[in-house]
Each structure stands twice: as C-alpha cells, then as structure tokens.
Scaffold this motif. Structure first.
Motif, PDB file in Angstrom:
ATOM      1  N   GLY A  41       0.802  -1.210   0.000  1.00 53.88           N
ATOM      2  CA  GLY A  41       0.000   0.000   0.000  1.00 53.88           C
ATOM      3  C   GLY A  41       0.836   1.261   0.000  1.00 53.88           C
ATOM      4  O   GLY A  41       2.036   1.249  -0.315  1.00 53.88           O
ATOM      5  N   SER A  42       0.196   2.336   0.393  1.00 55.32           N
ATOM      6  CA  SER A  42       0.817   3.651   0.335  1.00 55.32           C
ATOM      7  C   SER A  42       1.995   3.763   1.306  1.00 55.32           C
ATOM      8  O   SER A  42       1.905   3.322   2.452  1.00 55.32           O
ATOM      9  N   HIS A  43       3.062   4.406   0.860  1.00 58.49           N
ATOM     10  CA  HIS A  43       4.206   4.658   1.735  1.00 58.49           C
ATOM     11  C   HIS A  43       4.124   6.039   2.377  1.00 58.49           C
ATOM     12  O   HIS A  43       5.079   6.497   2.989  1.00 58.49           O
ATOM     13  N   ARG A  44       3.040   6.686   2.203  1.00 60.18           N
ATOM     14  CA  ARG A  44       2.806   7.946   2.920  1.00 60.18           C
ATOM     15  C   ARG A  44       1.381   7.908   3.482  1.00 60.18           C
ATOM     16  O   ARG A  44       0.507   7.201   2.953  1.00 60.18           O
ATOM     17  N   THR A  45       1.180   8.622   4.582  1.00 54.97           N
ATOM     18  CA  THR A  45      -0.159   8.695   5.177  1.00 54.97           C
ATOM     19  C   THR A  45      -0.790  10.013   4.766  1.00 54.97           C
ATOM     20  O   THR A  45      -0.328  11.076   5.187  1.00 54.97           O
ATOM     21  N   PRO A  46      -1.833   9.970   3.949  1.00 52.35           N
ATOM     22  CA  PRO A  46      -2.464  11.217   3.509  1.00 52.35           C
ATOM     23  C   PRO A  46      -3.171  11.901   4.682  1.00 52.35           C
ATOM     24  O   PRO A  46      -3.447  11.267   5.698  1.00 52.35           O
ATOM     25  N   PRO A  47      -3.481  13.184   4.544  1.00 47.33           N
ATOM     26  CA  PRO A  47      -4.281  13.853   5.596  1.00 47.33           C
ATOM     27  C   PRO A  47      -5.648  13.176   5.709  1.00 47.33           C
ATOM     28  O   PRO A  47      -6.234  12.787   4.696  1.00 47.33           O
ATOM     29  N   PHE A  48      -6.124  13.027   6.947  1.00 47.83           N
ATOM     30  CA  PHE A  48      -7.423  12.397   7.138  1.00 47.83           C
ATOM     31  C   PHE A  48      -8.533  13.441   7.046  1.00 47.83           C
ATOM     32  O   PHE A  48      -8.329  14.621   7.360  1.00 47.83           O
ATOM     33  N   THR A  49      -9.690  12.987   6.621  1.00 47.36           N
ATOM     34  CA  THR A  49     -10.834  13.876   6.443  1.00 47.36           C
ATOM     35  C   THR A  49     -12.042  13.299   7.187  1.00 47.36           C
ATOM     36  O   THR A  49     -12.040  12.141   7.593  1.00 47.36           O
ATOM     37  N   GLU A  50     -13.064  14.119   7.363  1.00 41.18           N
ATOM     38  CA  GLU A  50     -14.273  13.656   8.054  1.00 41.18           C
ATOM     39  C   GLU A  50     -14.995  12.597   7.230  1.00 41.18           C
ATOM     40  O   GLU A  50     -15.511  11.621   7.757  1.00 41.18           O
ATOM     41  N   GLU A  51     -15.032  12.817   5.936  1.00 44.01           N
ATOM     42  CA  GLU A  51     -15.689  11.875   5.036  1.00 44.01           C
ATOM     43  C   GLU A  51     -14.714  11.505   3.933  1.00 44.01           C
ATOM     44  O   GLU A  51     -13.654  12.091   3.797  1.00 44.01           O
ATOM     45  N   GLY A  52     -15.092  10.526   3.141  1.00 43.63           N
ATOM     46  CA  GLY A  52     -14.214  10.130   2.048  1.00 43.63           C
ATOM     47  C   GLY A  52     -14.056   8.625   1.993  1.00 43.63           C
ATOM     48  O   GLY A  52     -14.971   7.867   2.336  1.00 43.63           O
ATOM     49  N   TYR A  53     -12.863   8.176   1.604  1.00 43.77           N
ATOM     50  CA  TYR A  53     -12.629   6.756   1.359  1.00 43.77           C
ATOM     51  C   TYR A  53     -11.828   6.128   2.504  1.00 43.77           C
ATOM     52  O   TYR A  53     -10.921   6.767   3.063  1.00 43.77           O
ATOM     53  N   PRO A  54     -12.121   4.874   2.842  1.00 43.06           N
ATOM     54  CA  PRO A  54     -11.397   4.208   3.938  1.00 43.06           C
ATOM     55  C   PRO A  54      -9.915   4.022   3.603  1.00 43.06           C
ATOM     56  O   PRO A  54      -9.566   3.675   2.472  1.00 43.06           O
ATOM     57  N   PHE A  55      -9.073   4.227   4.633  1.00 44.72           N
ATOM     58  CA  PHE A  55      -7.623   4.040   4.523  1.00 44.72           C
ATOM     59  C   PHE A  55      -7.256   2.958   5.542  1.00 44.72           C
ATOM     60  O   PHE A  55      -7.198   3.208   6.737  1.00 44.72           O
ATOM     61  N   ALA A  56      -7.049   1.736   5.054  1.00 50.77           N
ATOM     62  CA  ALA A  56      -6.899   0.586   5.961  1.00 50.77           C
ATOM     63  C   ALA A  56      -5.432   0.323   6.292  1.00 50.77           C
ATOM     64  O   ALA A  56      -4.541   0.475   5.449  1.00 50.77           O
ATOM     65  N   THR A  57      -5.201  -0.097   7.537  1.00 53.07           N
ATOM     66  CA  THR A  57      -3.883  -0.510   7.991  1.00 53.07           C
ATOM     67  C   THR A  57      -4.006  -1.919   8.582  1.00 53.07           C
ATOM     68  O   THR A  57      -5.107  -2.481   8.652  1.00 53.07           O
ATOM     69  N   VAL A  58      -2.878  -2.458   9.042  1.00 50.41           N
ATOM     70  CA  VAL A  58      -2.910  -3.788   9.636  1.00 50.41           C
ATOM     71  C   VAL A  58      -3.834  -3.826  10.859  1.00 50.41           C
ATOM     72  O   VAL A  58      -4.403  -4.873  11.178  1.00 50.41           O
ATOM     73  N   ALA A  59      -4.016  -2.685  11.512  1.00 54.03           N
ATOM     74  CA  ALA A  59      -4.875  -2.640  12.699  1.00 54.03           C
ATOM     75  C   ALA A  59      -6.332  -2.936  12.362  1.00 54.03           C
ATOM     76  O   ALA A  59      -7.122  -3.275  13.252  1.00 54.03           O
ATOM     77  N   HIS A  60      -6.698  -2.809  11.098  1.00 52.03           N
ATOM     78  CA  HIS A  60      -8.097  -3.028  10.723  1.00 52.03           C
ATOM     79  C   HIS A  60      -8.365  -4.465  10.253  1.00 52.03           C
ATOM     80  O   HIS A  60      -9.468  -4.780   9.815  1.00 52.03           O
ATOM     81  N   VAL A  61      -7.353  -5.308  10.320  1.00 52.15           N
ATOM     82  CA  VAL A  61      -7.523  -6.723   9.971  1.00 52.15           C
ATOM     83  C   VAL A  61      -7.476  -7.536  11.263  1.00 52.15           C
ATOM     84  O   VAL A  61      -6.502  -7.457  12.013  1.00 52.15           O
ATOM     85  N   ASP A  62      -8.539  -8.290  11.551  1.00 47.88           N
ATOM     86  CA  ASP A  62      -8.526  -9.054  12.803  1.00 47.88           C
ATOM     87  C   ASP A  62      -7.931 -10.455  12.590  1.00 47.88           C
ATOM     88  O   ASP A  62      -7.565 -10.832  11.468  1.00 47.88           O
ATOM     89  N   ASP A  63      -7.829 -11.189  13.674  1.00 51.10           N
ATOM     90  CA  ASP A  63      -7.175 -12.501  13.608  1.00 51.10           C
ATOM     91  C   ASP A  63      -7.976 -13.518  12.806  1.00 51.10           C
ATOM     92  O   ASP A  63      -7.461 -14.584  12.460  1.00 51.10           O
ATOM     93  N   ASN A  64      -9.253 -13.206  12.555  1.00 49.29           N
ATOM     94  CA  ASN A  64     -10.081 -14.114  11.757  1.00 49.29           C
ATOM     95  C   ASN A  64     -10.088 -13.746  10.282  1.00 49.29           C
ATOM     96  O   ASN A  64     -10.848 -14.307   9.500  1.00 49.29           O
ATOM     97  N   GLY A  65      -9.254 -12.745   9.899  1.00 46.39           N
ATOM     98  CA  GLY A  65      -9.187 -12.367   8.489  1.00 46.39           C
ATOM     99  C   GLY A  65     -10.278 -11.419   8.048  1.00 46.39           C
ATOM    100  O   GLY A  65     -10.502 -11.243   6.854  1.00 46.39           O
ATOM    101  N   ILE A  66     -10.963 -10.794   9.021  1.00 51.09           N
ATOM    102  CA  ILE A  66     -12.011  -9.826   8.695  1.00 51.09           C
ATOM    103  C   ILE A  66     -11.389  -8.425   8.666  1.00 51.09           C
ATOM    104  O   ILE A  66     -10.706  -8.026   9.609  1.00 51.09           O
ATOM    105  N   ILE A  67     -11.631  -7.695   7.577  1.00 48.47           N
ATOM    106  CA  ILE A  67     -11.130  -6.324   7.499  1.00 48.47           C
ATOM    107  C   ILE A  67     -12.287  -5.374   7.790  1.00 48.47           C
ATOM    108  O   ILE A  67     -13.342  -5.441   7.153  1.00 48.47           O
ATOM    109  N   ASP A  68     -12.094  -4.519   8.785  1.00 49.03           N
ATOM    110  CA  ASP A  68     -13.162  -3.654   9.273  1.00 49.03           C
ATOM    111  C   ASP A  68     -13.037  -2.267   8.639  1.00 49.03           C
ATOM    112  O   ASP A  68     -12.387  -1.374   9.185  1.00 49.03           O
ATOM    113  N   LEU A  69     -13.662  -2.086   7.503  1.00 46.43           N
ATOM    114  CA  LEU A  69     -13.561  -0.806   6.792  1.00 46.43           C
ATOM    115  C   LEU A  69     -14.327   0.304   7.518  1.00 46.43           C
ATOM    116  O   LEU A  69     -13.977   1.477   7.397  1.00 46.43           O
ATOM    117  N   ALA A  70     -15.346  -0.074   8.287  1.00 48.33           N
ATOM    118  CA  ALA A  70     -16.154   0.948   8.967  1.00 48.33           C
ATOM    119  C   ALA A  70     -15.334   1.738   9.980  1.00 48.33           C
ATOM    120  O   ALA A  70     -15.622   2.903  10.255  1.00 48.33           O
TER     121      ALA A  70
END
Length: 397
Positions: A19-48
């Motif tokens: 993925g991206s090697h830079r972290t873009p500025p975050f916004t109130e709305e827009g598109y999800p920016f996922a990291t390893v923290a959003h993937v759980d041990d069961n392989g579920i990625i939590d985009l919300a």
C-alpha cells in the motif's frame, strides 16, 4: 504431498505490491484508509472503523495500485506479520504499506488456498524468518516474493479450501456469538437503569459514598528509610471494563504504604488520564491480589457497599453519562486529557435501589459464567482449526 510443487510467491502471483508509503491527511468523510490494525485474527477487514481520506488522495493511491481488488489477498508484513484477509468483495478503499497485496495467478493458485497457505506454520515461518530492520521489523517485498508456497493441483486446492472453510466457519460463528454476548451487559445496564427506567434515580457525589485514593509515584527518595519491592498496577493494566494483568511490574514503597494502598476484590480502579477517548476508563478488581498496590496515575475507589454495588459502579463508568462528566471537567492538552482526585470525588453517581444494583450484579455474574464457557469453546475450535491447517500442509488430510 504427492503432486504438490513448491514455488516462490513471485512465480505463483501475477502481482505482489503493497500500500501507500505515505499517510495522507485524514478527512471527516471520504474513502477508507486501511492498515494492519483493521484486519482481525479471523481475516475480517473492518472498513467501517478506518480513517478517511479525500477523493483526490484516493484517486492518486488507486493509480499507484494501493487499492485491493476482488481476488486479492492481503498479508501484513510490517510489525505484526501474518494477518491475512481475503478480498472477496468490491469496495473503494486503499491500504497502507504495512499490508502487502497479493494477486494470485488464477490458473495456478486458488485465492482462498493462498490465504490458508499464508497462515500455515511452514509458509508463515518462512516469511517471519525473512524479517529485517531494527526499529520496525518487517518483510520487504523483495523477500516476500521469495517465500515458498506448496502448490497442489487446482482440484486438490479446492478440496482443501472446502475442508478448511467448514472449520473456519465454526470459528466465525463462535466469534459472532461471543460479540453478541459481550453486548448483553451494556444492554442490561441500559434496560435496568437507562432512560427507560421507571423513575429518575437520586444522585450522590462519589466522594460521599466511596473512599478515593491515589497511589505511589515511581523514582521517589526514601530519606534513609527502607522500602520494600512490591507488584503494582499501572495505567497500562487498567482498561475500559477490564484489567489487563498479563504484565505486572514492581515498585518500591514503604511498608505502611503497602498496607494503606493494598488492593482487594471489589476495588474499582480508574486512570487519571491519557488519550482523550480513553478518559475515565476503569474496571473492578475481580480477585484478591495480596501485596499489590497501584501507582499515582491510577485511582483506587473503594465503595461503601451499603450504598453502592461495585459491579454496578464499574459499569456506570462505561456509560455516556460518566464520560460526559469526565470530558466536561478534564484538563486538556493536544489529544490528551486528565482528571484529578477532587474531580473524581465530585462525580455524580446515580443511586438506584440497592436491591436493583445487586440484581444487576447477579445477572452480570451469570453472563460472565456464560462468557467463560464460550471462551473454552473458542479455544477448542481454534485448536481444531490450527490442527487441521497443520495437517493439510503436511499432506495428512
């Protein structure tokens, strides 16, 4: 493993990137920016729960191949190595460089077989052995491409996937049931004491119905007096709704302090401050811890049990009413907030009839017992799945 061949991932995938090697500025709305923290041990990625980036940043990262596509497999390669997620859905999101994006060759590798292989002991071990770096241990893409994967014929891959999917589905159903059980206690609190309660409850300031004390500071001088070394609970041990006793450190204190600050079952511990969204977090001690004390950034609340049940009080701390009070009076700095002992003693605590508090505590105890049984079941299902995963990649199933 007759008919199986071993290939580097580079030869079994048509694309391996990250993925991206830079972290873009975050916004109130827009598109999800996922990291390893959003993937759980069961392989579920939590985009919300992902932070959001602007449409222009999303479009730039999409052009740079940071958007996973259906058919891809995500693999965490920085820090926590080995989390795997199957992208079997179409959604507009991008990932950080901590996640590698693997696109298997469809005539060579089944997507779900690749995901299971990456979680197997042999393949994951190969990947971990290739970690490098000092500050953050990671697998660079060049080395990830050289990780070897056993590849049976596609028909055999599909048979294995079906077998492991059935075992994995049991784990997911168990996890789903566990989450529902975890929701029972706050729902019960709301039902018994929330806005729908039959009549408003009287309030008392916490200091009127509980003893509130602070703990000892680290690194003090004792002016010739002889301290003793004892275990203590620090901020990291006190989480919202539970105590994490996995790592206990020791501290020096005078013998009379050890006696004065001793912890006992039923004490409620609260943190003085920390991250803004964790202000006022606390939990009840559910077991005796002989000779344990607490540091000065943790408050010990010992309630007067003829007025206030500690189980009820600990759950009250998790409510919006308690959080609004703490946020309203806290001292704030950038991203941090803290409360002092005076403010904690002034916390308004609703006082339902004691028999109702006791009834709530009894029902919480029943739910806890059910959670303990579920945890044992979860461990058995995890053991079964990992045993099957091991045997599959040993050619025994």
């Amino acid at each position: 493993m007759s008919g199986w061949i071993a290939k580097p991932l580079a030869d079994a995938c048509e694309r391996i990137t990250d993925g991206s090697h830079r972290t873009p500025p975050f916004t109130e709305e827009g598109y999800p920016f996922a990291t390893v923290a959003h993937v759980d041990d069961n392989g579920i990625i939590d985009l919300a729960s992902c932070k959001r980036i602007s449409p222009s940043d999303f479009e730039e990262l999409r052009r740079n191949d940071c958007r996973p596509l259906p058919g891809d497999v995500l693999f965490s390669k920085d820090g926590t190595v080995g989390k795997v997620a199957v992208i079997d859905f179409d959604a507009d999101f991008v990932v950080l460089s901590s996640l590698a994006i693997l696109r298997p060759k469809q005539d060579v590798l089944n997507q779900r077989f690749l995901a299971y292989a990456l979680r197997s002991e042999a393949v994951l071990g190969d990947a971990i052995n290739r970690k490098s770096g000092s500050a953050i241990r990671r697998i660079v893409l060049r080395d990830l491409r050289q990780v070897c994967i056993p590849i049976p014929p596609l028909v055999e891959q599909e048979r294995i996937v079906k077998l492991l999917d059935e075992a994995d589905e049991l784990r997911k159903l168990r996890a789903q049931a566990d989450r529902r059980t975890a929701d029972l206690i706050p729902a019960l609190f709301h039902e018994m004491f929330g806005e729908n309660a039959k009549k408003p409850h009287a309030h008392a300031k916490l200091g009127q119905i509980a003893e509130v004390v602070s703990g000892v500071a680290k690194g003090r001088k004792f002016n010739g007096r002889l301290p003793v070394e004892v275990p203590y609970l620090r901020v990291a041990n006190v989480q919202a709704g539970h105590l994490d006793l996995s790592e206990i450190k020791t501290i020096q204190a005078l013998p009379e302090e050890v006696e004065e600050l001793a912890l006992r079952k039923g004490d409620v511990l609260l943190t003085e401050g920390g991250d803004f969204d964790k202000l006022g977090r606390g939990a009840m001690l559910e077991q005796d811890l002989p000779n344990y004390i607490h540091q000065n950034h943790v408050f010990r609340v010992r309630v007067e049990q003829s007025e206030l049940d500690p189980v009820y009080f600990a759950k009250f701390l998790l409510t919006g009413e308690a959080r609004r009070y703490f946020l309203g009076c806290a001292k704030r700095t950038t991203n941090l907030a803290s409360i002092n002992m005076t403010q904690l003693r002034a916390l308004p605590v609703p006082l339902p009839p004691l028999f109702l508090q006791k009834e709530f505590a009894a029902r919480v105890s029943e739910i806890r017992a059910m959670q303990a049984e579920q945890a044992a079941s979860r461990r058995r299902l995890d053991d079964l799945f990992h045993s099957m995963l091991h045997r599959v990649f040993q050619g025994e199933l």
